[in-house]
Design a protein around this motif. Structure first.
Motif, PDB file in Angstrom:
ATOM      1  N   MET A 115    -154.964   1.364  50.692  1.00  0.00           N
ATOM      2  CA  MET A 115    -155.303   1.904  52.007  1.00  0.00           C
ATOM      3  C   MET A 115    -155.114   0.863  53.108  1.00  0.00           C
ATOM      4  SD  MET A 115    -158.681   4.162  51.051  1.00  0.00           S
ATOM      5  CE  MET A 115    -158.812   4.973  52.634  1.00  0.00           C
ATOM      6  N   ALA A 116    -155.372  -0.402  52.791  1.00  0.00           N
ATOM      7  CA  ALA A 116    -155.267  -1.473  53.790  1.00  0.00           C
ATOM      8  C   ALA A 116    -153.854  -2.035  53.893  1.00  0.00           C
ATOM      9  CB  ALA A 116    -156.249  -2.594  53.455  1.00  0.00           C
ATOM     10  N   GLY A 117    -152.996  -1.728  52.910  1.00  0.00           N
ATOM     11  CA  GLY A 117    -151.622  -2.227  52.953  1.00  0.00           C
ATOM     12  C   GLY A 117    -151.500  -3.695  52.584  1.00  0.00           C
ATOM     13  N   VAL A 118    -152.375  -4.177  51.713  1.00  0.00           N
ATOM     14  CA  VAL A 118    -152.293  -5.559  51.237  1.00  0.00           C
ATOM     15  C   VAL A 118    -152.166  -5.537  49.723  1.00  0.00           C
ATOM     16  CG1 VAL A 118    -153.645  -6.481  53.164  1.00  0.00           C
ATOM     17  CG2 VAL A 118    -154.821  -5.797  51.070  1.00  0.00           C
ATOM     18  N   THR A 119    -151.824  -6.681  49.153  1.00  0.00           N
ATOM     19  CA  THR A 119    -151.650  -6.755  47.708  1.00  0.00           C
ATOM     20  C   THR A 119    -152.973  -7.061  47.006  1.00  0.00           C
ATOM     21  OG1 THR A 119    -151.179  -9.134  47.706  1.00  0.00           O
ATOM     22  CG2 THR A 119    -149.313  -7.624  48.032  1.00  0.00           C
TER      23      THR A 119
END
Length: 399
Positions: free
Chosen positions: A17-21
């Motif tokens: 959802m946050a677009g991080v790994t």
């Protein structure tokens, strides 16, 4: 997946959802930058809705140019995570400064490209200029601190002042300016006086805003936005005002004269540029201004917590200013602004204390900050709030 449908998220859900790994989140957890809100009974990380706000702040500060170590120091002592609006406003200020800096570098590069296009030769000073601009990149950690400090000092007054009219509105109305006049403001700062009272400005006024700091003048222009064309701007030292004799009907010095090293020289210059019969307005604070705040700081007796910077106004206060102004101007009178603070939340008080020069959270452990917070919360709970004296006003004189 909707944020409304869940209160906790697995690391996989949160990362997606946050677009991080996942690797990023695990590393942030490892270094203590962003700890999960909870771990389940088998040790899996669980994140809350509030953690999205924390992560957004981390990513923004990283984009601005702060190191993870700098960001860690900010996040470690940011105990007011729920105040998302204040945090976003500060981030916006810094991002705008970053944009301005990038645009300056782009302009320098464009100049170099145009030179090559026109003559196929390059003045190597252009390259040096580009490198200097890049290498003297704004100190974004300091920029963040400055923006945070300024907002903390403004915010406590906006939230807890008992006089809801506000200083800038009250002071402007007291000026009682006539029509067809020329006005000079010394030390205009971010032009708050004019932003908050723009609807009251006569179209027949000629207004010149000055400040010793070029950065402050840029802030003034940015704050005024499209309305800036209504004003003239100039870098000016109050001790050496670069205008002709008798140039202005009104000179305003709003809470700035105590910063001046040679105040008598400033008075001499102000009188010189005023027209005969012109008015001078100088605001400042009294010696009891925010005295309870100083008492709070003194109570803890911590070596790294000081009230020294709060004594800055001693050079020009309500108590000694009347005699000083009366040496240069006639019919001098003092008018005070009736106000105080009644603070019902510990965090804005703490933010204000650490916004003052000389006080920085990096010298304090998290335990120290929590101790300060608990002490203030206890006092607020016992008394319903903390009363803080405000003592501000202005002198009016005539040439």
């Amino acid at each position: 997946m909707s944020l409304k449908s869940k209160t906790l998220f697995t690391i996989g859900e949160f990362a997606k959802m946050a677009g991080v790994t996942l690797r990023t989140l695990r590393y942030y957890d490892k270094i203590g930058l962003l700890k999960p809100s909870l771990y389940n009974n088998i040790g899996h990380r669980l994140y809350s809705k509030e953690d999205f706000g924390k992560l957004q702040k981390i990513l923004t500060l990283k984009f601005i140019g702060l190191s993870l170590n700098d960001i860690s120091n900010i996040m470690k002592y940011d105990m007011n995570q729920k105040d998302l609006k204040n945090s976003l406003e500060i981030q916006k200020d810094i991002m705008e400064n970053k944009i301005d800096h990038i645009q300056t570098i782009i302009h320098a590069i464009t100049e170099a490209i145009n030179m090559l296009n026109n003559s196929n030769t390059l003045d190597w000073n252009k390259f040096i200029k580009i490198m200097n601009l890049i290498n003297t990149d704004k100190k974004w950690m300091q920029q963040y601190k400055n923006a945070s400090n300024l907002r903390a000092r403004i915010r406590i007054h906006e939230l807890y002042s008992t006089n809801k009219e506000g200083w800038m509105n009250w002071f402007f109305d007291q000026l009682n300016l006539s029509d067809n006049i020329s006005i000079l403001e010394l030390g205009c700062g971010d032009a708050s006086l004019w932003c908050k009272n723009y609807s009251k400005i006569s179209e027949n006024w000629s207004i010149t805003l000055t400040d010793f700091s070029s950065g402050m003048l840029e802030d003034a222009k940015k704050n005024l936005g499209k309305r800036k064309n209504r004003f003239k701007f100039k870098i000016v030292d109050a001790q050496n005002i670069t205008f002709d004799n008798a140039s202005f009907d009104v000179v305003i010095a709003n809470n700035m004269l105590y910063h001046v090293n040679h105040i008598e020289k400033a008075f001499s210059e102000i009188k010189r540029v005023l027209k005969d019969g012109g008015y001078f307005f100088a605001s400042t604070a009294g010696e009891n201004h925010m005295k309870e705040m100083r008492e709070i700081v003194s109570k803890f007796n911590w070596d790294n917590l000081t009230t020294q910077s709060w004594n800055l106004t001693k050079n020009f206060q309500l108590e000694n200013g009347l005699d000083m102004v009366s040496k240069w101007f006639k019919k001098v009178k003092l008018k005070r602004y009736k106000d105080n603070l009644f603070v019902t939340d510990a965090m804005p008080l703490i933010d204000y204390i650490f916004s003052m020069p000389g006080n920085t959270k990096k010298f304090f452990t998290e335990k120290d900050i929590i101790e300060l917070k608990k002490s203030l919360q206890k006092k607020i709970k016992t008394s319903g709030g903390i009363y803080i004296t405000k003592d501000t006003g202005f002198f009016q004189g005539r040439k």
